[in-house]
Design a protein around this motif. Structure first.
Motif, mmCIF file in Angstrom:
data_model
loop_
_atom_site.group_PDB
_atom_site.id
_atom_site.type_symbol
_atom_site.label_atom_id
_atom_site.label_comp_id
_atom_site.label_asym_id
_atom_site.label_seq_id
_atom_site.Cartn_x
_atom_site.Cartn_y
_atom_site.Cartn_z
ATOM 1 N N GLY A 68 16.467 5.817 5.233
ATOM 2 C CA GLY A 68 16.367 5.867 6.684
ATOM 3 C C GLY A 68 15.974 4.509 7.239
ATOM 4 N N HIS A 69 14.796 4.437 7.817
ATOM 5 C CA HIS A 69 14.315 3.183 8.388
ATOM 6 C C HIS A 69 13.409 2.463 7.384
ATOM 7 N N PRO A 70 13.314 1.125 7.483
ATOM 8 C CA PRO A 70 12.626 0.359 6.441
ATOM 9 C C PRO A 70 11.107 0.446 6.478
ATOM 10 N N VAL A 71 10.512 0.088 5.324
ATOM 11 C CA VAL A 71 9.067 -0.034 5.160
ATOM 12 C C VAL A 71 8.736 -1.522 5.039
ATOM 13 N N VAL A 72 7.737 -1.965 5.768
ATOM 14 C CA VAL A 72 7.304 -3.360 5.698
ATOM 15 C C VAL A 72 6.092 -3.451 4.768
ATOM 16 N N TYR A 73 6.171 -4.349 3.797
ATOM 17 C CA TYR A 73 5.077 -4.552 2.844
ATOM 18 C C TYR A 73 4.607 -6.006 2.913
ATOM 19 N N ALA A 74 3.299 -6.207 2.726
ATOM 20 C CA ALA A 74 2.731 -7.552 2.625
ATOM 21 C C ALA A 74 1.446 -7.468 1.826
ATOM 22 N N GLU A 75 1.000 -8.614 1.295
ATOM 23 C CA GLU A 75 -0.235 -8.616 0.509
ATOM 24 C C GLU A 75 -0.934 -9.964 0.622
ATOM 25 N N HIS A 76 -2.225 -9.931 0.334
ATOM 26 C CA HIS A 76 -3.026 -11.168 0.199
ATOM 27 C C HIS A 76 -4.084 -10.836 -0.845
ATOM 28 N N LEU A 77 -3.871 -11.309 -2.080
ATOM 29 C CA LEU A 77 -4.653 -10.863 -3.237
ATOM 30 C C LEU A 77 -5.353 -12.043 -3.893
ATOM 31 N N HIS A 78 -6.339 -12.602 -3.197
ATOM 32 C CA HIS A 78 -7.033 -13.781 -3.717
ATOM 33 C C HIS A 78 -8.551 -13.565 -3.780
ATOM 34 N N ALA A 79 -8.959 -12.311 -3.997
ATOM 35 C CA ALA A 79 -10.390 -12.011 -4.088
ATOM 36 C C ALA A 79 -10.641 -11.199 -5.350
ATOM 37 N N PRO A 80 -10.544 -11.848 -6.512
ATOM 38 C CA PRO A 80 -10.708 -11.125 -7.779
ATOM 39 C C PRO A 80 -12.061 -10.435 -7.855
ATOM 40 N N GLY A 81 -12.019 -9.190 -8.352
ATOM 41 C CA GLY A 81 -13.251 -8.432 -8.487
ATOM 42 C C GLY A 81 -13.698 -7.739 -7.216
ATOM 43 N N LYS A 82 -13.013 -7.997 -6.098
ATOM 44 C CA LYS A 82 -13.374 -7.378 -4.822
ATOM 45 C C LYS A 82 -12.430 -6.207 -4.538
ATOM 46 N N PRO A 83 -12.836 -5.291 -3.656
ATOM 47 C CA PRO A 83 -11.986 -4.131 -3.362
ATOM 48 C C PRO A 83 -10.641 -4.527 -2.765
ATOM 49 N N THR A 84 -9.672 -3.643 -2.945
ATOM 50 C CA THR A 84 -8.351 -3.813 -2.339
ATOM 51 C C THR A 84 -8.161 -2.741 -1.274
ATOM 52 N N VAL A 85 -7.795 -3.189 -0.089
ATOM 53 C CA VAL A 85 -7.574 -2.297 1.054
ATOM 54 C C VAL A 85 -6.081 -2.236 1.338
ATOM 55 N N LEU A 86 -5.535 -1.024 1.476
ATOM 56 C CA LEU A 86 -4.153 -0.840 1.908
ATOM 57 C C LEU A 86 -4.153 -0.351 3.352
ATOM 58 N N VAL A 87 -3.608 -1.149 4.256
ATOM 59 C CA VAL A 87 -3.489 -0.752 5.659
ATOM 60 C C VAL A 87 -2.161 -0.025 5.839
ATOM 61 N N TYR A 88 -2.232 1.223 6.304
ATOM 62 C CA TYR A 88 -1.031 1.997 6.605
ATOM 63 C C TYR A 88 -0.917 2.179 8.121
ATOM 64 N N GLY A 89 0.312 2.129 8.613
ATOM 65 C CA GLY A 89 0.568 2.428 10.017
ATOM 66 C C GLY A 89 2.062 2.590 10.215
ATOM 67 N N HIS A 90 2.487 2.715 11.469
ATOM 68 C CA HIS A 90 3.921 2.858 11.734
ATOM 69 C C HIS A 90 4.301 2.093 12.995
ATOM 70 N N TYR A 91 5.534 1.586 12.977
ATOM 71 C CA TYR A 91 6.042 0.809 14.099
ATOM 72 C C TYR A 91 7.094 1.573 14.902
ATOM 73 N N ASP A 92 7.439 2.794 14.480
ATOM 74 C CA ASP A 92 8.378 3.582 15.275
ATOM 75 C C ASP A 92 7.628 4.342 16.363
ATOM 76 N N VAL A 93 8.361 4.759 17.384
ATOM 77 C CA VAL A 93 7.747 5.430 18.526
ATOM 78 C C VAL A 93 8.530 6.688 18.882
ATOM 79 N N GLN A 94 7.914 7.501 19.732
ATOM 80 C CA GLN A 94 8.527 8.728 20.226
ATOM 81 C C GLN A 94 9.570 8.427 21.302
ATOM 82 N N PRO A 95 10.530 9.344 21.511
ATOM 83 C CA PRO A 95 11.410 9.224 22.678
ATOM 84 C C PRO A 95 10.592 9.210 23.974
ATOM 85 N N VAL A 96 11.210 8.806 25.065
ATOM 86 C CA VAL A 96 10.459 8.573 26.306
ATOM 87 C C VAL A 96 10.689 9.640 27.369
#
Length: 451
Positions: A63-91
């Motif tokens: 269907g519609h694409p998924v956007v992925y990105a990362e910044h992994l330069h904190a070894p030993g520190k927690p990893t956070v995954l931010v989820y959200g959406h860029y599509d919207v409802q009809p008007v």
């Protein structure tokens, strides 16, 4: 670092950028906007690159694409995954919008546009929070990944397979989601539970044709009578569902959960007044917020059959129909619930009638432990900015993908929302209170640094 000064200095530029995103009519439900949805995905990808994120990708799906990105330069520190959406409802209906839905407008401290609060505005805040930390400190205190989809408003049909196929890429210690709301202005909340859902259409059939009520009435089964009797059998007079096994998997509310509900100080009398009701109704032994946030339900959404026109038609209808939805909690299984309801209906069906049940939507409930340190730190982050610690709440609605994210990735989901309940998401004149845009940016930064 003075993040308040940073965001204040850059506020005008940030709102201009957000306006550019809001102008893209990324309506995922309408095929004619497929190109716009892709354009929004590419906009998000470029914004992530500009913020300093790495390995930015626009993943195609069926269907519609998924956007992925990362910044992994904190070894030993927690990893956070931010989820959200860029599509919207009809008007629709368009005539009820005070300003065009894809021409952002600021009025009385509120940003009006489709997607302003659900969910472009809230996703944008996470991108700008990361950008601010990198510009101020040249490094992040944690590892971070983004997974922003374009199909949430059409029930995320392709994200589950994307998650299954990319578990290692998406692995994280916590999933951070901003797609919910505060309880009220200045009263932050963290949702720790979303009800699941199952839906079905029920049809009752009797004779092979409609019949004259004078010639046949009282002598043959009436589809409407049979259906109404069936539906009445689904609850007792205390509002409890009578289907055998319906409550299997439902946990009793803990003392902590009930205390959190009490802290909401929900005004049931005001609700009755606002809705023009003389009494509320529901399962005995539970308050309104407990019934709507933490207890399962079985509701009739539509009942129809027979003659609907003006005047009288003396007819016995040969068929009658009902639409039913159940909100589910805890470990209730959607398919098992549908099966139990079908068995109950067959058991109570009047002689001479036949039954057909067609299952439609199914989604499991989501719940998480409020004592999890990741959630406690989120409540503290609200305290540091809003001056009031977030309450832990349960939402009566359903966001099916949250349960899928948490289960597939084996990580707690922190629903750190900054909208307000009255911001018209999914309706004309959707808007986002900019006070929460400003405070939300600071809260996200506090939270990420606290981890």
């Amino acid at each position: 670092m003075d993040y308040q000064a940073y965001f204040s200095t850059n506020r005008e530029q940030h709102l201009k950028e957000l306006g550019d995103l809001l102008r893209i009519p990324s309506i995922s439900a309408l095929s004619e906007h497929k190109g716009d949805v892709l354009k929004a995905a590419e906009w998000i990808a470029e914004a992530l690159r500009q913020a300093g994120m790495e390995a930015v990708e626009v993943h195609p799906t069926a269907g519609h694409p998924v956007v992925y990105a990362e910044h992994l330069h904190a070894p030993g520190k927690p990893t956070v995954l931010v989820y959200g959406h860029y599509d919207v409802q009809p008007v629709d209906p368009l005539n009820l919008w005070e300003t065009p839905p894809f021409e952002p407008s600021i009025r009385n401290g509120k940003l009006y546009a489709r997607g302003a609060t659900d969910d472009k505005g809230q996703v944008f805040m996470h991108i700008k929070a990361i950008e601010a930390i990198l510009k101020q400190e040249n490094e992040l205190p944690i590892n971070i990944k983004f997974c922003i989809e374009g199909e949430e408003e059409v029930t995320s049909p392709n994200l589950p397979s994307f998650l299954e196929n990319n578990q290692e890429k998406l692995a994280a210690d916590v999933i951070l989601i901003s797609d919910t709301a505060l309880m009220a202005p200045g009263k932050p909340a963290i949702c720790i539970g979303l009800r699941g859902l199952c839906a079905m259409e029920v049809s009752v059939f009797t004779a092979n044709t409609d019949l004259h009520s004078g010639t046949f009435g009282g002598g043959v089964p009436n589809a409407l009578h049979a259906l109404v009797a069936l539906l009445a059998s689904l609850h007792d007079d205390q509002g409890r569902v009578t289907v055998e096994g319906f409550y299997e998997g439902v946990h009793e509310l803990s003392t902590l959960e009930r205390e959190e509900f009490v802290k909401q100080q929900f005004d049931e009398e005001k609700l009755k007044h606002d809705l023009g009701l003389n009494e509320l109704y529901g399962e005995a032994g539970y308050s309104f917020v407990e019934r709507t946030g933490a207890r399962p339900t079985l509701e009739l959404n539509g009942v129809y059959g027979g003659f609907q026109g003006e005047g009288t038609k003396t007819v016995l209808p040969k068929e009658a129909h009902a639409k039913i939805t159940c909100r589910l909690v805890d470990d209730q299984d959607p398919q098992a619930t549908i099966d139990r309801i079908e068995r109950h209906l067959n058991k109570h069906l009047q002689p001479g009638a036949t039954l057909k049940v067609r299952a439609t939507e199914k989604a499991r409930a989501f719940t998480c432990n409020p004592e999890d340190p990741m959630l406690q730190k989120a409540a503290d982050a609200y305290q540091s900015v809003y001056g009031t610690r977030a309450l832990f709440t349960k939402d009566g609605g359903s966001i099916p993908i949250v349960e899928t994210l948490s289960r597939v990735l084996s990580a707690p989901a922190v629903m750190m929302g900054f909208g307000l309940p009255d911001e018209n998401l999914h309706a004309p004149n959707e808007h986002f209170n900019l006070e929460n845009f400003d405070k939300g940016l600071l809260t996200i930064v506090h939270y990420l640094k606290s981890l």
